[in-house]
Design a protein around this motif. Structure first.
Motif, PDB file in Angstrom:
ATOM      1  N   LYS A 118       0.837  -1.208   0.000  1.00 46.27           N
ATOM      2  CA  LYS A 118       0.000   0.000   0.000  1.00 46.27           C
ATOM      3  C   LYS A 118       0.874   1.261   0.000  1.00 46.27           C
ATOM      4  CE  LYS A 118      -4.439   1.384   0.928  1.00 46.27           C
ATOM      5  NZ  LYS A 118      -5.697   0.797   0.457  1.00 46.27           N
ATOM      6  N   ILE A 119       1.924   1.269   0.812  1.00 49.69           N
ATOM      7  CA  ILE A 119       2.812   2.434   0.878  1.00 49.69           C
ATOM      8  C   ILE A 119       3.592   2.586  -0.432  1.00 49.69           C
ATOM      9  CG2 ILE A 119       4.790   3.462   2.048  1.00 49.69           C
ATOM     10  CD1 ILE A 119       2.238   3.527   3.716  1.00 49.69           C
ATOM     11  N   PHE A 120       4.185   1.500  -0.914  1.00 52.23           N
ATOM     12  CA  PHE A 120       4.998   1.555  -2.136  1.00 52.23           C
ATOM     13  C   PHE A 120       4.157   1.986  -3.330  1.00 52.23           C
ATOM     14  CE2 PHE A 120       6.943  -0.307  -5.917  1.00 52.23           C
ATOM     15  CZ  PHE A 120       8.287  -0.001  -5.762  1.00 52.23           C
ATOM     16  N   ASN A 121       2.944   1.482  -3.418  1.00 47.72           N
ATOM     17  CA  ASN A 121       2.120   1.723  -4.608  1.00 47.72           C
ATOM     18  C   ASN A 121       1.577   3.143  -4.695  1.00 47.72           C
ATOM     19  OD1 ASN A 121       2.559  -0.880  -5.461  1.00 47.72           O
ATOM     20  ND2 ASN A 121       0.606  -1.670  -4.695  1.00 47.72           N
ATOM     21  N   ARG A 122       1.773   3.938  -3.657  1.00 48.89           N
ATOM     22  CA  ARG A 122       1.400   5.351  -3.742  1.00 48.89           C
ATOM     23  C   ARG A 122       2.217   6.067  -4.812  1.00 48.89           C
ATOM     24  NH1 ARG A 122       2.963   7.783   1.062  1.00 48.89           N
ATOM     25  NH2 ARG A 122       1.366   9.396   1.112  1.00 48.89           N
ATOM     26  N   ARG A 123       3.404   5.510  -5.129  1.00 47.74           N
ATOM     27  CA  ARG A 123       4.257   6.119  -6.150  1.00 47.74           C
ATOM     28  C   ARG A 123       4.474   5.163  -7.326  1.00 47.74           C
ATOM     29  NH1 ARG A 123       9.246   8.963  -2.988  1.00 47.74           N
ATOM     30  NH2 ARG A 123       9.559   9.823  -5.084  1.00 47.74           N
ATOM     31  N   SER A 124       3.533   4.262  -7.519  1.00 48.68           N
ATOM     32  CA  SER A 124       3.705   3.241  -8.557  1.00 48.68           C
ATOM     33  C   SER A 124       3.785   3.837  -9.956  1.00 48.68           C
ATOM     34  CB  SER A 124       2.567   2.217  -8.492  1.00 48.68           C
ATOM     35  OG  SER A 124       1.314   2.838  -8.743  1.00 48.68           O
ATOM     36  N   ALA A 125       3.037   4.913 -10.213  1.00 48.94           N
ATOM     37  CA  ALA A 125       3.099   5.528 -11.540  1.00 48.94           C
ATOM     38  C   ALA A 125       4.493   6.085 -11.815  1.00 48.94           C
ATOM     39  CB  ALA A 125       2.047   6.637 -11.648  1.00 48.94           C
ATOM     40  N   GLU A 126       5.093   6.679 -10.794  1.00 43.86           N
ATOM     41  CA  GLU A 126       6.456   7.216 -10.930  1.00 43.86           C
ATOM     42  C   GLU A 126       7.465   6.096 -11.141  1.00 43.86           C
ATOM     43  OE1 GLU A 126       9.788   9.300  -7.997  1.00 43.86           O
ATOM     44  OE2 GLU A 126       7.650   9.442  -7.501  1.00 43.86           O
ATOM     45  N   TYR A 127       7.285   4.977 -10.399  1.00 42.50           N
ATOM     46  CA  TYR A 127       8.244   3.875 -10.454  1.00 42.50           C
ATOM     47  C   TYR A 127       8.036   2.967 -11.654  1.00 42.50           C
ATOM     48  CZ  TYR A 127       9.112   5.074  -5.536  1.00 42.50           C
ATOM     49  OH  TYR A 127       9.420   5.716  -4.365  1.00 42.50           O
ATOM     50  N   GLY A 128       6.829   2.975 -12.222  1.00 47.89           N
ATOM     51  CA  GLY A 128       6.550   2.067 -13.328  1.00 47.89           C
ATOM     52  C   GLY A 128       6.401   0.626 -12.878  1.00 47.89           C
ATOM     53  N   MET A 129       6.112   0.413 -11.610  1.00 45.18           N
ATOM     54  CA  MET A 129       5.903  -0.934 -11.079  1.00 45.18           C
ATOM     55  C   MET A 129       5.033  -0.880  -9.845  1.00 45.18           C
ATOM     56  SD  MET A 129       9.492  -1.958  -9.204  1.00 45.18           S
ATOM     57  CE  MET A 129      10.395  -1.827 -10.745  1.00 45.18           C
ATOM     58  N   ARG A 130       4.426  -2.019  -9.547  1.00 44.40           N
ATOM     59  CA  ARG A 130       3.576  -2.150  -8.386  1.00 44.40           C
ATOM     60  C   ARG A 130       4.019  -3.360  -7.573  1.00 44.40           C
ATOM     61  NH1 ARG A 130      -1.142   0.428  -8.323  1.00 44.40           N
ATOM     62  NH2 ARG A 130      -2.092  -1.180  -7.013  1.00 44.40           N
ATOM     63  N   LEU A 131       3.665  -3.359  -6.279  1.00 41.01           N
ATOM     64  CA  LEU A 131       3.828  -4.535  -5.440  1.00 41.01           C
ATOM     65  C   LEU A 131       2.462  -5.151  -5.201  1.00 41.01           C
ATOM     66  CD1 LEU A 131       6.366  -3.380  -2.675  1.00 41.01           C
ATOM     67  CD2 LEU A 131       6.823  -4.665  -4.767  1.00 41.01           C
ATOM     68  N   ALA A 132       2.405  -6.474  -5.172  1.00 39.57           N
ATOM     69  CA  ALA A 132       1.150  -7.185  -4.949  1.00 39.57           C
ATOM     70  C   ALA A 132       1.369  -8.291  -3.934  1.00 39.57           C
ATOM     71  CB  ALA A 132       0.612  -7.764  -6.257  1.00 39.57           C
ATOM     72  N   THR A 133       0.460  -8.403  -2.975  1.00 42.90           N
ATOM     73  CA  THR A 133       0.530  -9.457  -1.963  1.00 42.90           C
ATOM     74  C   THR A 133      -0.072 -10.744  -2.502  1.00 42.90           C
ATOM     75  OG1 THR A 133       0.419  -7.919  -0.112  1.00 42.90           O
ATOM     76  CG2 THR A 133      -0.327 -10.155   0.305  1.00 42.90           C
ATOM     77  N   VAL A 134       0.611 -11.849  -2.284  1.00 45.52           N
ATOM     78  CA  VAL A 134       0.052 -13.165  -2.619  1.00 45.52           C
ATOM     79  C   VAL A 134       0.072 -14.019  -1.356  1.00 45.52           C
ATOM     80  CG1 VAL A 134       0.696 -13.090  -5.054  1.00 45.52           C
ATOM     81  CG2 VAL A 134       2.303 -14.023  -3.411  1.00 45.52           C
ATOM     82  N   SER A 135      -0.990 -14.761  -1.131  1.00 41.20           N
ATOM     83  CA  SER A 135      -1.050 -15.628   0.043  1.00 41.20           C
ATOM     84  C   SER A 135      -0.179 -16.859  -0.167  1.00 41.20           C
ATOM     85  CB  SER A 135      -2.492 -16.044   0.328  1.00 41.20           C
ATOM     86  OG  SER A 135      -3.025 -16.766  -0.765  1.00 41.20           O
ATOM     87  N   SER A 136       0.236 -17.477   0.927  1.00 46.13           N
ATOM     88  CA  SER A 136       1.087 -18.661   0.852  1.00 46.13           C
ATOM     89  C   SER A 136       0.934 -19.464   2.136  1.00 46.13           C
ATOM     90  CB  SER A 136       2.557 -18.266   0.646  1.00 46.13           C
ATOM     91  OG  SER A 136       3.126 -17.822   1.868  1.00 46.13           O
TER      92      SER A 136
END
Length: 329
Positions: free
Chosen positions: A55-73
């Protein structure tokens, strides 16, 4: 009725926090590269932590050109394998699991994973033994002859529960063991399919809350002080801890519940781009209060603890940020 009324604000705040974490930000109009974080089951602290990080990282996802996504395990062990094999970019695991994997010890004897790198320290998880109040379980030895869920194979819950039972003087044949995922344990307890379960998790936790508010009254079982002292003396990564019963007013008994804790660590591979890791750590550490507000279980984490992740070598991106911030361990 009084206990339930007192419990409503805490339950609502936890549910609100979970809803906040699981609500996706608006997707950009252009495709972005997605990096996944291996977490744990959806009721556990790993899922909470990884969702807050994303959630914190993706606030700047447009600038970074990437997103983080949680996957369960299935947890720590599965996350180490997934990151090592390149199926996920990041993972969360207990400190001693990472140490063993890096050294080629324990489960990883003869197949060390030297390419793992630490990124960020996360909250301490407490070994939590939840039992129905009418089963006569007041200490670990009372689990003899009882139906106990120890978590899915491949999870830290499973591995450490087996060790904990052994250290408590019990052998596998003494206990009727089930290996359902920890996310199902509270439901199984309330359905009278099990008498107790062992779950290693940060608190407050939604699954333990579910167990404590059902029709079957439950207790949290303390570990013997002598056992805690012996285990923590043998393994410096384990530490004395307590479960805060104030988070669960529906419990049959309140009070201090001594147990064992283990720190969890966000990690990646050595070949992960330095700039990506640097940005992740920078975004979390410079928005630390916002990060901690994502869920009550994160509020106990201090900046110093977040920087103290080097149970395995730090990733260069994390090391660069902590060095610049003057908080390098």
């Amino acid at each position: 009725m009084t206990c339930f009324s007192r419990f409503i604000p805490l339950k609502l705040s936890l549910l609100a926090a979970v809803t906040l974490l699981l609500t996706p930000a608006a997707l950009p109009a252009f495709p972005q590269h997605t990096l996944s974080i291996g977490s744990g089951n959806t009721t556990g602290s790993y899922y909470v932590s990884s969702s807050a990080i994303a959630k914190i990282f993706n606030r700047r996802s447009a600038e970074y050109g990437m997103r983080l996504a949680t996957v369960s395990s299935q947890g720590s062990v599965a996350n180490v394998e997934s990151v090592s094999e390149g199926r996920t970019a990041f993972g969360i695991a207990q400190a001693d699991v990472l140490r063993d994997a890096s050294r080629g010890a324990g489960r990883w004897a003869g197949k060390s994973q030297p390419g793992l790198r630490a990124v960020l320290g996360l909250p301490v998880e407490a070994v939590t033994v939840v039992a129905v109040a009418d089963a006569g379980i007041s200490r670990m030895g009372d689990l003899k002859g009882k139906r106990v869920n120890i978590g899915a194979e491949g999870s830290f819950d499973h591995d450490y529960a087996v060790t904990l039972l052994r250290l408590s003087g019990l052998v596998p044949s003494d206990v009727v063991i089930s290996t359902h995922p920890a996310s199902l344990a509270s439901e199984l307890l309330q359905k009278n399919d099990i008498d107790a379960y062992i779950y290693t998790v940060s608190h407050p936790n939604l699954a333990v809350m579910e167990a404590s508010t059902g029709p079957r009254k439950v207790v949290l079982v303390p570990l013997d002080i002598s056992l805690i002292e012996r285990v923590t003396a043998e393994n410096p990564l384990l530490l004395p801890a307590v479960v805060p019963t104030s988070s669960y007013p529906g419990l049959e008994h309140a009070g201090v519940v001594p147990t064992i804790g283990i720190r969890s660590i966000l990690f990646t591979r050595s070949d992960m781009a330095e700039e990506t890791v640097y940005r992740l750590v920078r975004d979390i550490m410079t928005n630390f209060d916002l990060f901690r507000r994502q869920h009550p279980s994160l509020q106990v984490l201090s900046p110093r603890e977040a920087a103290d992740a080097a149970v395995i070598p730090l990733h260069p991106g994390a090391e660069r940020f902590f060095r610049e911030a003057g908080t390098a361990p």
